[in-house]
Design a protein around this motif. Sequence first.
Motif, PDB file in Angstrom:
ATOM      1  N   ALA A  50      41.125  39.342   4.750  1.00  0.00           N
ATOM      2  CA  ALA A  50      40.365  38.295   4.061  1.00  0.00           C
ATOM      3  C   ALA A  50      41.215  37.619   2.989  1.00  0.00           C
ATOM      4  CB  ALA A  50      39.100  38.877   3.445  1.00  0.00           C
ATOM      5  N   ALA A  51      41.998  38.403   2.247  1.00  0.00           N
ATOM      6  CA  ALA A  51      42.855  37.836   1.209  1.00  0.00           C
ATOM      7  C   ALA A  51      43.951  36.954   1.829  1.00  0.00           C
ATOM      8  CB  ALA A  51      43.483  38.943   0.375  1.00  0.00           C
ATOM      9  N   THR A 102      43.769  35.280   4.619  1.00  0.00           N
ATOM     10  CA  THR A 102      43.119  34.046   5.059  1.00  0.00           C
ATOM     11  C   THR A 102      42.830  33.127   3.877  1.00  0.00           C
ATOM     12  OG1 THR A 102      42.127  35.228   6.905  1.00  0.00           O
ATOM     13  CG2 THR A 102      41.136  33.126   6.319  1.00  0.00           C
ATOM     14  N   THR A 103      42.405  33.701   2.763  1.00  0.00           N
ATOM     15  CA  THR A 103      42.134  32.904   1.571  1.00  0.00           C
ATOM     16  C   THR A 103      43.407  32.233   1.067  1.00  0.00           C
ATOM     17  OG1 THR A 103      40.323  34.348   0.925  1.00  0.00           O
ATOM     18  CG2 THR A 103      41.300  33.007  -0.809  1.00  0.00           C
ATOM     19  N   LYS A 114      44.297  29.323   3.369  1.00  0.00           N
ATOM     20  CA  LYS A 114      43.405  28.183   3.170  1.00  0.00           C
ATOM     21  C   LYS A 114      43.708  27.448   1.870  1.00  0.00           C
ATOM     22  CE  LYS A 114      39.490  29.862   5.863  1.00  0.00           C
ATOM     23  NZ  LYS A 114      38.107  30.363   5.806  1.00  0.00           N
ATOM     24  N   GLU A 115      44.002  28.193   0.808  1.00  0.00           N
ATOM     25  CA  GLU A 115      44.304  27.570  -0.480  1.00  0.00           C
ATOM     26  C   GLU A 115      45.614  26.788  -0.418  1.00  0.00           C
ATOM     27  OE1 GLU A 115      42.821  27.254  -3.621  1.00  0.00           O
ATOM     28  OE2 GLU A 115      41.104  27.792  -2.385  1.00  0.00           O
ATOM     29  N   ALA A 119      47.863  29.967  -5.127  1.00  0.00           N
ATOM     30  CA  ALA A 119      47.174  30.580  -3.984  1.00  0.00           C
ATOM     31  C   ALA A 119      47.487  32.069  -3.911  1.00  0.00           C
ATOM     32  CB  ALA A 119      47.591  29.884  -2.690  1.00  0.00           C
ATOM     33  N   GLY A 141      44.768  35.094  -4.208  1.00  0.00           N
ATOM     34  CA  GLY A 141      44.688  36.124  -3.179  1.00  0.00           C
ATOM     35  C   GLY A 141      44.797  37.531  -3.751  1.00  0.00           C
ATOM     36  N   GLU A 157      41.495  38.311  -5.552  1.00  0.00           N
ATOM     37  CA  GLU A 157      40.434  38.548  -4.574  1.00  0.00           C
ATOM     38  C   GLU A 157      40.599  39.897  -3.895  1.00  0.00           C
ATOM     39  OE1 GLU A 157      39.589  37.031  -0.200  1.00  0.00           O
ATOM     40  OE2 GLU A 157      39.447  35.404  -1.669  1.00  0.00           O
ATOM     41  N   ASN A 197      37.782  42.783  -4.132  1.00  0.00           N
ATOM     42  CA  ASN A 197      37.112  43.213  -2.908  1.00  0.00           C
ATOM     43  C   ASN A 197      37.309  44.700  -2.629  1.00  0.00           C
ATOM     44  OD1 ASN A 197      36.046  40.709  -2.395  1.00  0.00           O
ATOM     45  ND2 ASN A 197      37.635  40.130  -0.935  1.00  0.00           N
TER      46      ASN A 197
END
Length: 112
Positions: free
Chosen positions: A21-22, A24-25, A28-29, A94, A98, A101, A105
Amino acid sequence: MDGLLEYANLASDEMKKCVRAAGTTVRKEIKKNAPVDTGKYRDSWTVTKQKESSSSLELVVHSKTRYQLAHLLEHGHAKRGGGRVAGKVHIAPAEELGERELVQNIERRLRE
């Protein structure tokens, strides 16, 4: 002992989900904040699995076709006729997002 092994497997699975998930974040950023000329640099960012074992996962977020530009755009560069081009910082924020996050998480999922 079986209970501890089961907990270790669940914890490592949750950590791997958080790492994915990190990654992917971060991708995206970077894509959202990357400089756009033709859009090819922005669209070239991807997440690649470096190494995976039963208890760990390493991902790399990189530009698959425009990797030469990443450092130049992030930090600026000298121009041919003299002078400098200012950098457009888009990777470092970014990466920091990450990291935050990922830590949040993992802490949240291990408390559950």
